[in-house]
Design a protein around this motif. Sequence first.
Motif, mmCIF file in Angstrom:
data_model
loop_
_atom_site.group_PDB
_atom_site.id
_atom_site.type_symbol
_atom_site.label_atom_id
_atom_site.label_comp_id
_atom_site.label_asym_id
_atom_site.label_seq_id
_atom_site.Cartn_x
_atom_site.Cartn_y
_atom_site.Cartn_z
ATOM 1 N N MET A 1 13.564 12.272 6.798
ATOM 2 C CA MET A 1 12.186 12.514 6.081
ATOM 3 C C MET A 1 12.148 13.674 5.107
ATOM 4 S SD MET A 1 8.576 11.480 7.602
ATOM 5 C CE MET A 1 7.030 11.949 6.737
ATOM 6 N N SER A 2 11.479 13.297 3.972
ATOM 7 C CA SER A 2 11.418 14.298 2.927
ATOM 8 C C SER A 2 9.881 14.612 2.737
ATOM 9 C CB SER A 2 11.886 13.737 1.529
ATOM 10 O OG SER A 2 11.754 14.709 0.578
ATOM 11 N N ILE A 3 9.801 15.868 2.145
ATOM 12 C CA ILE A 3 8.427 16.281 1.996
ATOM 13 C C ILE A 3 7.769 15.687 0.565
ATOM 14 C CG2 ILE A 3 8.391 18.597 3.126
ATOM 15 C CD1 ILE A 3 8.700 19.962 0.247
ATOM 16 N N TYR A 4 8.878 14.873 -0.029
ATOM 17 C CA TYR A 4 8.216 14.418 -1.312
ATOM 18 C C TYR A 4 8.242 12.645 -0.951
ATOM 19 C CZ TYR A 4 9.562 18.641 -3.127
ATOM 20 O OH TYR A 4 9.774 19.946 -3.358
ATOM 21 N N ASP A 5 8.202 12.265 0.346
ATOM 22 C CA ASP A 5 8.067 10.923 0.680
ATOM 23 C C ASP A 5 6.529 10.326 0.313
ATOM 24 O OD1 ASP A 5 10.513 10.859 1.591
ATOM 25 O OD2 ASP A 5 10.157 10.701 3.473
ATOM 26 N N PRO A 6 5.446 11.222 0.468
ATOM 27 C CA PRO A 6 4.219 10.804 0.175
ATOM 28 C C PRO A 6 4.020 10.496 -1.370
ATOM 29 C CG PRO A 6 4.005 12.690 1.579
ATOM 30 C CD PRO A 6 5.388 12.554 1.162
ATOM 31 N N LEU A 7 4.915 11.209 -2.137
ATOM 32 C CA LEU A 7 4.692 10.755 -3.857
ATOM 33 C C LEU A 7 5.679 9.466 -4.076
ATOM 34 C CD1 LEU A 7 4.237 11.549 -6.644
ATOM 35 C CD2 LEU A 7 6.315 12.832 -6.545
ATOM 36 N N GLY A 8 6.456 9.333 -3.124
ATOM 37 C CA GLY A 8 7.382 8.121 -3.247
ATOM 38 C C GLY A 8 6.686 6.955 -3.062
ATOM 39 N N SER A 9 5.985 7.224 -1.853
ATOM 40 C CA SER A 9 4.841 5.944 -1.029
ATOM 41 C C SER A 9 3.894 5.688 -2.434
ATOM 42 C CB SER A 9 4.211 6.393 -0.010
ATOM 43 O OG SER A 9 5.330 6.471 0.918
ATOM 44 N N LYS A 10 3.259 6.511 -2.919
ATOM 45 C CA LYS A 10 2.222 6.412 -3.866
ATOM 46 C C LYS A 10 2.852 5.613 -5.079
ATOM 47 C CE LYS A 10 -1.314 7.983 -6.597
ATOM 48 N NZ LYS A 10 -2.520 7.155 -6.362
ATOM 49 N N LEU A 11 3.851 5.963 -5.683
ATOM 50 C CA LEU A 11 4.441 5.310 -6.604
ATOM 51 C C LEU A 11 4.914 4.021 -6.326
ATOM 52 C CD1 LEU A 11 6.591 8.199 -8.034
ATOM 53 C CD2 LEU A 11 4.632 7.212 -9.039
ATOM 54 N N GLN A 12 5.298 3.598 -5.065
ATOM 55 C CA GLN A 12 5.828 2.382 -4.563
ATOM 56 C C GLN A 12 4.567 1.271 -4.721
ATOM 57 O OE1 GLN A 12 7.981 3.111 -0.907
ATOM 58 N NE2 GLN A 12 9.996 3.112 -1.881
ATOM 59 N N ARG A 13 3.631 1.878 -4.451
ATOM 60 C CA ARG A 13 2.142 1.082 -4.356
ATOM 61 C C ARG A 13 1.618 0.852 -5.636
ATOM 62 N NH1 ARG A 13 1.098 4.966 -0.269
ATOM 63 N NH2 ARG A 13 -0.348 5.989 -1.499
ATOM 64 N N THR A 14 1.954 1.437 -6.551
ATOM 65 C CA THR A 14 1.354 0.956 -7.911
ATOM 66 C C THR A 14 1.956 0.061 -8.803
ATOM 67 O OG1 THR A 14 0.545 2.195 -10.143
ATOM 68 C CG2 THR A 14 2.817 2.778 -9.370
ATOM 69 N N ARG A 15 1.237 -0.629 -9.369
ATOM 70 C CA ARG A 15 1.802 -1.905 -10.041
ATOM 71 C C ARG A 15 1.936 -1.469 -11.426
ATOM 72 N NH1 ARG A 15 1.970 -6.058 -6.725
ATOM 73 N NH2 ARG A 15 0.455 -6.215 -4.880
ATOM 74 N N MET A 16 1.335 -0.335 -11.839
ATOM 75 C CA MET A 16 1.450 0.133 -13.269
ATOM 76 C C MET A 16 2.797 0.332 -13.738
ATOM 77 S SD MET A 16 -2.012 2.624 -13.768
ATOM 78 C CE MET A 16 -1.387 3.609 -12.487
ATOM 79 N N GLN A 17 3.136 0.212 -14.920
ATOM 80 C CA GLN A 17 4.470 0.544 -15.512
ATOM 81 C C GLN A 17 4.451 2.026 -15.803
ATOM 82 O OE1 GLN A 17 6.688 -1.870 -16.105
ATOM 83 N NE2 GLN A 17 8.171 -0.809 -17.056
ATOM 84 N N THR A 18 3.616 2.596 -15.926
ATOM 85 C CA THR A 18 3.766 4.278 -16.165
ATOM 86 C C THR A 18 2.300 4.671 -15.663
ATOM 87 O OG1 THR A 18 4.422 3.583 -18.290
ATOM 88 C CG2 THR A 18 3.344 5.868 -17.985
ATOM 89 N N ILE A 19 2.500 5.787 -14.732
ATOM 90 C CA ILE A 19 1.513 6.584 -14.092
ATOM 91 C C ILE A 19 1.664 7.823 -14.437
ATOM 92 C CG2 ILE A 19 2.667 6.663 -11.966
ATOM 93 C CD1 ILE A 19 0.066 6.526 -10.498
ATOM 94 N N ARG A 20 0.520 8.731 -14.901
ATOM 95 C CA ARG A 20 0.547 10.071 -15.263
ATOM 96 C C ARG A 20 -0.192 10.756 -14.196
ATOM 97 N NH1 ARG A 20 -2.888 13.695 -17.568
ATOM 98 N NH2 ARG A 20 -1.959 15.225 -18.787
ATOM 99 N N LEU A 21 0.441 11.883 -13.645
ATOM 100 C CA LEU A 21 0.028 12.590 -12.604
ATOM 101 C C LEU A 21 -0.135 14.236 -13.077
ATOM 102 C CD1 LEU A 21 1.517 10.879 -9.504
ATOM 103 C CD2 LEU A 21 -0.770 10.554 -10.290
ATOM 104 N N THR A 22 -1.207 14.910 -12.668
ATOM 105 C CA THR A 22 -1.074 16.293 -12.883
ATOM 106 C C THR A 22 -0.341 16.907 -11.667
ATOM 107 O OG1 THR A 22 -2.844 16.795 -11.781
ATOM 108 C CG2 THR A 22 -3.402 16.265 -14.307
ATOM 109 N N PHE A 23 0.047 18.264 -12.015
ATOM 110 C CA PHE A 23 0.751 18.882 -10.850
ATOM 111 C C PHE A 23 -0.358 19.106 -9.558
ATOM 112 C CE2 PHE A 23 4.012 21.543 -13.671
ATOM 113 C CZ PHE A 23 4.521 20.401 -13.997
ATOM 114 N N LEU A 24 -1.655 19.239 -9.979
ATOM 115 C CA LEU A 24 -2.552 19.442 -8.627
ATOM 116 C C LEU A 24 -2.770 17.996 -8.168
ATOM 117 C CD1 LEU A 24 -4.719 21.019 -7.385
ATOM 118 C CD2 LEU A 24 -6.222 20.333 -9.331
ATOM 119 N N GLU A 25 -2.723 16.783 -8.905
ATOM 120 C CA GLU A 25 -2.681 15.612 -8.088
ATOM 121 C C GLU A 25 -1.437 15.452 -7.170
ATOM 122 O OE1 GLU A 25 -5.333 13.029 -11.231
ATOM 123 O OE2 GLU A 25 -3.202 13.435 -11.701
#
Length: 82
Positions: A1-25
């Motif tokens: 398990m990686s500390i970056y898994d939550p980011l991967g999960s968020k991206l896997q759930r999106t249906r968008m072609q592009t998603i922009r996130l701030t560092f804070l987000e």
Amino acid sequence: MSIYDPLGSKLQRTRMQTIRLTFLEIEEILGRPLPSSAYKFSAWWGNESSRKAGHTQARAWLHAGFAARVSLKQQSVEFHRP
């Protein structure tokens, strides 16, 4: 398990072609601050995930089917499906 898994999960759930996130987000998704190198070096956001390169964070977005483009000035990352 990686500390970056939550980011991967968020991206896997999106249906968008592009998603922009701030560092804070991204930090909110991770539940922890990004390392200082993420704020200083665009290479930290590289799309290379080999163990030799040590970019474990890149595996999160690459395995979700995205590539990253960072703007250190705007402190944001655009994840896009190639």
